[in-house]
Design a protein around this motif. Structure first.
Motif, PDB file in Angstrom:
ATOM      1  N   ILE A 109      36.680  32.139  45.475  1.00 16.64           N
ATOM      2  CA  ILE A 109      37.707  33.622  44.801  1.00 16.64           C
ATOM      3  C   ILE A 109      36.980  34.989  46.185  1.00 16.64           C
ATOM      4  N   ARG A 152      34.397  26.685  44.270  1.00 16.47           N
ATOM      5  CA  ARG A 152      35.470  27.316  43.926  1.00 16.47           C
ATOM      6  C   ARG A 152      35.148  28.574  44.871  1.00 16.47           C
ATOM      7  N   PHE A 182      41.143  30.480  44.818  1.00 19.38           N
ATOM      8  CA  PHE A 182      41.190  31.312  43.783  1.00 19.38           C
ATOM      9  C   PHE A 182      41.981  33.243  44.966  1.00 19.38           C
ATOM     10  N   LYS A 206      39.388  39.231  35.804  1.00 18.45           N
ATOM     11  CA  LYS A 206      39.522  38.400  37.337  1.00 18.45           C
ATOM     12  C   LYS A 206      39.083  37.079  37.733  1.00 18.45           C
ATOM     13  N   LEU A 235      42.763  37.117  45.270  1.00 16.16           N
ATOM     14  CA  LEU A 235      42.747  37.728  43.991  1.00 16.16           C
ATOM     15  C   LEU A 235      43.416  38.817  45.035  1.00 16.16           C
ATOM     16  N   ASP A 256      36.796  34.861  35.406  1.00 11.63           N
ATOM     17  CA  ASP A 256      38.297  34.231  34.406  1.00 11.63           C
ATOM     18  C   ASP A 256      38.125  32.899  34.807  1.00 11.63           C
ATOM     19  N   ALA A 257      37.890  33.528  36.715  1.00  9.45           N
ATOM     20  CA  ALA A 257      38.053  31.938  37.460  1.00  9.45           C
ATOM     21  C   ALA A 257      36.516  31.050  37.229  1.00  9.45           C
ATOM     22  N   GLU A 263      38.673  24.289  45.245  1.00 16.91           N
ATOM     23  CA  GLU A 263      39.544  25.026  45.194  1.00 16.91           C
ATOM     24  C   GLU A 263      39.767  27.028  44.869  1.00 16.91           C
TER      25      GLU A 263
END
Length: 295
Positions: free
Chosen positions: A241, A239, A267, A283, A269, A286-287, A265
């Protein structure tokens, strides 16, 4: 949150902040330059009820030992520290999360294929292959990364000392974070860490030991051989971010990110820069939360 000093099999004593329930899924969170475990100070508050968070001061930073010599900061040594810490804490399998330089070590640990790393979380830290290619092929990223060459200069410690740590603090963070968001207490904590004997050299040795090649501006260069050989594909969940307003690591770092593993994945921002754990802890948390919990 409690802090502990742990003696590792790699020969250093590491300061580690730990929070969360002992029986919760474990995650090791790695900070970047020029920080400490306090990178995660706002994020951990939002995750501690669900995850066991292990947040070390990495070798050369914060209250952890600062060995002399560039060779003490090789990628292999820094990765070995992470697994030695897991051994010391009796953590067999874990999620590894890293920001900035901590992300570089997290990528490196995951790419070695050790099954103890169950998941990989990355916050504004480029995949080494994508980063090196961009330094050769993308003029804007090459320009944004010239600071790396400056940090490798043997005179950098003296230059920082002349400017003073207050000025260095402002130069390090003002392009990335609204300085009004940083309390005087936080500023004092960072400057106290940097002021410890040998700390500045230890932190800069991360740049000096790195094998990443930053070509000078305007110079044609060939791609390093290791890029042509490629790197293994990751098989654990990943993941990423990413604060899109990052001035040091441009959005080109996300190009091809989905291809570095089987389950990646991303994410993005919006309106967030390089120090996403400071700027947008909600944020980031949350991710990370469902990912760290294994969902």
């Amino acid at each position: 949150m409690r802090q502990e000093l742990r003696s590792l099999s790699t020969g250093i004593t590491m300061n580690v902040a730990i929070t969360g329930h002992d029986d919760a899924p474990p995650a090791i969170l790695l900070h970047g330059f020029p920080e400490s475990h306090r990178t995660w100070r706002e994020v951990e508050k939002r995750l501690e009820d669900r995850v066991r968070l292990i947040m070390p001061d990495l070798r050369g930073f914060g209250q952890t030992d600062r060995p002399a010599g560039v060779e003490a900061y090789s990628t292999e040594t820094l990765v070995a520290d992470i697994f030695a810490l897991a051994d010391e804490l009796d953590v067999e399998r874990f999620t590894l999360v890293g920001h900035d330089w901590g992300g570089a070590i997290a990528w490196a640990a995951a790419l070695r294929g050790n099954p103890r790393v169950e998941r990989l979380g990355i916050v504004n830290s480029p995949h080494p292959l994508i980063f090196q290619k961009s330094l050769v092929e993308d003029e804007a990223q090459r320009a944004a990364s010239q600071y790396i060459t400056a940090f490798r200069d043997p005179g950098m410690e003296a230059a920082i000392t002349r400017m003073g740590f207050d000025t260095f603090f402002d130069k390090s963070f003002s392009k990335h974070v609204d300085l009004a968001r940083i309390s005087s207490d936080e500023r004092a904590r960072y400057i106290a860490d940097w002021s410890r004997p040998g700390a500045l050299t230890a932190m800069l040795n991360w740049y000096r030991a790195s094998q990443i090649f930053v070509p000078p501006m305007g110079e044609e260069t060939v791609m390093p051989d290791w890029v042509e050989r490629g790197l293994p594909k990751l098989h654990m969940p990943v993941r990423v971010i990413w604060g899109i307003e990052d001035k040091a690591l441009l959005p080109v770092q996300l190009e091809g990110m989905g291809e570095v593993g089987d389950d990646v994945e991303v994410f993005p921002l919006k309106g967030v820069g390089h120090f996403a754990p400071w700027e947008a802890p909600d944020k980031v948390a949350d991710a990370l939360a469902p990912f760290l919990a294994g969902n």
